[in-house]
Design an enzyme around this catalytic site. Structure first.
Site, short mmCIF file in Angstrom:
data_model
loop_
_atom_site.label_atom_id
_atom_site.label_comp_id
_atom_site.label_asym_id
_atom_site.label_seq_id
_atom_site.Cartn_x
_atom_site.Cartn_y
_atom_site.Cartn_z
N GLU A 171 6.64 104.01 54.11
CA GLU A 171 7.37 104.94 53.14
C GLU A 171 8.94 105.20 53.62
O GLU A 171 8.96 106.06 53.22
CB GLU A 171 6.46 106.59 54.43
CG GLU A 171 5.26 107.18 53.97
CD GLU A 171 4.94 108.78 54.25
OE1 GLU A 171 5.96 109.04 54.98
OE2 GLU A 171 4.18 108.33 54.39
N GLU A 204 -2.67 105.73 53.85
CA GLU A 204 -2.97 107.17 54.10
C GLU A 204 -3.60 108.08 53.40
O GLU A 204 -2.74 108.06 52.17
CB GLU A 204 -1.28 107.24 54.67
CG GLU A 204 -0.77 106.63 55.61
CD GLU A 204 0.52 107.41 56.30
OE1 GLU A 204 0.64 108.48 56.25
OE2 GLU A 204 1.67 106.86 56.93
#
Length: 511
Positions: free
Chosen positions: A182, A301
């Site tokens: 991320e 995710e």
């Protein structure tokens, strides 16, 4: 998707046609995620002194549930945690491992569980494949190369011999790697803009391939479909990394917004659009670069997560760094499980481009498995859709949905189908249909139309449903919401009909 006239009984029809297949199901679609966050590791999978703990401190009750869940790959060690992690802290004698501040989750990391423990646990839990993440937040290229040397070189170098000294004679042979986590998110330690991250990821990927050219690498995509930089991030990063990587990551979490349950039930609509948008950027980059290389999606995710709720609030204060605090321990309802199932169906429907996925996470932290320290482990409502799909769809092929039915209106997505469904042709010839009824109001009559000359000797159906959509499994009542036989299934020629209860996850198995 046609909309039936007002007053017409809600219904949907799925026609199965073997001539139109989306693709084979990659085993990596059934991955999960173990991060050093809250109680995922400590008192989750690792709890020395627990009544079921083995000589390595691994909870056997959790291992048994993980085997039942059907997980194939494990993404490790993060997550946000990896962007501040020193992998060397988690190797060597336990008594010599340092305690560190975990800035991502404002906790203490004892490092009593690390790379060797994770590998040993995975072997005991079913020989799952590693998806190892490298720290491109506070660290970078050299540390990634050191880690790769430690885990994959057989012997004869400083780091490979260190691994052998630490008790692992043979290499870990990890082939699947995440290049950071991320990195588009301002919450991420070492957050970078797309240009800087793309440059670092390209350098890291190229150098890692000098050690092991057969690696499969995933570059960070957007942390959600709603990021302001979405699209432009993927375009800039792929421009620098396209021929060096195999996957772009996608991350997505869903929860009701302002009590809008109708839109929440249709979360799969957003996930599907997210996937299609990323595929468009991938393919445009391929064309622009005139590349023959294939890049796909690792949706590493995904889940339902109540990010603004009390369990997700982090500890605060310079003197307050707890050890394995209860963080992100969402208790999942029947409605959450149906949305979760809708997301699973969406991943299956995109199996031609989504070649890997990781449910975030595995134990205690927004997880299908919960534990109590010193006490039992149990299945959350979301456990059942995952375990059923992993068991019944693995190794099969997804057939292109030919789905028609009634719709309902949502504030976020407009009119959406009340039923979302997918059919999987098993390697042994079976047909399994996974379906959700998103409607909060009523059951839907669901009809499955089989191919001509299809022979069926056994037909079964199960539904995950409760009259209370907020019903859930708890420490006090661990099996309140479980799949039960749906006895409404009937056959009429090459058609099967059944009622899908409102807000329900459904499995129809035809052999």
């Amino acid at each position: 998707m046609r909309k039936y006239p007002s007053g017409h009984q809600a219904r949907a029809e799925l026609e199965i046609d073997d001539n139109f297949r989306i693709g084979s199901i990659n085993d990596r679609l059934f991955g999960s995620f173990v991060e050093h966050l809250g109680r995922c590791v400590y008192t989750g999978i690792y709890e020395p002194g627990h009544p079921t703990a083995d000589q390595d401190g691994f909870r056997q009750d959790v291992i048994n549930l993980v085997k039942e869940l059907g997980v194939t790959t494990i993404r490790y060690p993060g997550g946000n945690f990896v962007s501040g992690y020193r992998w060397e802290d988690g190797i060597g004698p336990l008594e010599k491992r340092p305690k560190r501040l975990d800035l991502a989750w404002h906790s203490i990391e004892t490092n009593q569980f690390g790379l060797h423990e994770m590998a040993k646990w995975m072997e005991k839990a079913g020989s799952h494949e590693f998806m190892e993440a490298v720290n491109l937040g506070t660290r970078g290229l050299q540390e990634a190369l050191d880690l790769l040397e430690y885990v994959n070189i057989p012997a004869g170098t400083k780091l490979s011999d260190m691994r052998r000294t630490n008790g692992r004679e043979k290499p870990f042979n990890i082939k699947f790697w995440c290049l950071g986590n991320e990195m588009d998110g301002p919450w991420q330690i070492g957050h970078k803009n797309a240009e800087d991250y793309g440059t670092l990821a390209a350098e890291t990927a190229a150098s890692m391939r000098m050690i092991d050219p057969d690696l499969e690498l995933a570059v960070c995509g957007s942390s959600s479909h709603n990021m302001e930089s979405f699209g432009s991030w993927e375009e800039a990063v792929l421009q620098k990394t396209y021929d060096l990587v195999d996957y772009v990551s996608c991350h997505a979490y869903y929860s009701p917004s302002d009590g809008d349950m109708a839109s929440f039930m249709a979360s799969g609509v957003d996930m599907n659009a997210f996937i299609k948008d990323v595929v468009a950027v991938i393919d445009a980059t391929k064309a622009r670069l005139k590349s023959k290389h294939e890049v796909n999606i690792s949706f590493d995710e995904w889940n339902v997560w109540y990010q603004e709720a009390e369990p997700s609030k982090l500890p605060e204060g310079i003197g307050n760094w707890p050890l394995a605090p209860r963080l992100l321990e969402d208790s999942y309802s029947l409605a959450d499980a149906v949305v979760f199932g809708d997301l699973l169906i969406t991943l299956l429907q995109n199996t031609d481009r989504v070649k890997a996925a990781s449910l975030a996470q595995l134990v205690n932290v927004i997880a299908p498995i919960m534990t109590e320290p010193g006490g039992p482990a149990w299945r959350q409502t979301t456990f059942y859709p995952f375990s059923q799909v992993a068991k019944l769809a693995r190794g099969g092929s997804v057939l292109k949905p030919k789905l028609a039915g009634s719709t309902y209106w949502t504030a976020k997505y407009g009119n959406v189908p009340e039923v979302n469904a997918v059919a999987v042709r098993g390697i042994e010839g079976s047909i399994t249909v996974f379906a959700v009824n998103r409607s909060l109001q009523h059951p839907v009559r669901f009809e499955i139309v089989l191919p001509e000359q299809e022979q069926v000797s056994s037909a079964q159906a199960w539904a995950l449903h409760d009259d209370d959509i907020n019903a859930r499994n708890t420490l006090e009542d661990t099996e309140h919401v479980i799949p039960r036989a749906n006895t409404s299934l009937i056959r009429n020629g090459r058609k099967y009909n059944l009622m899908l209860p409102s807000v329900s996850w459904n499995v129809i198995r035809l052999i």
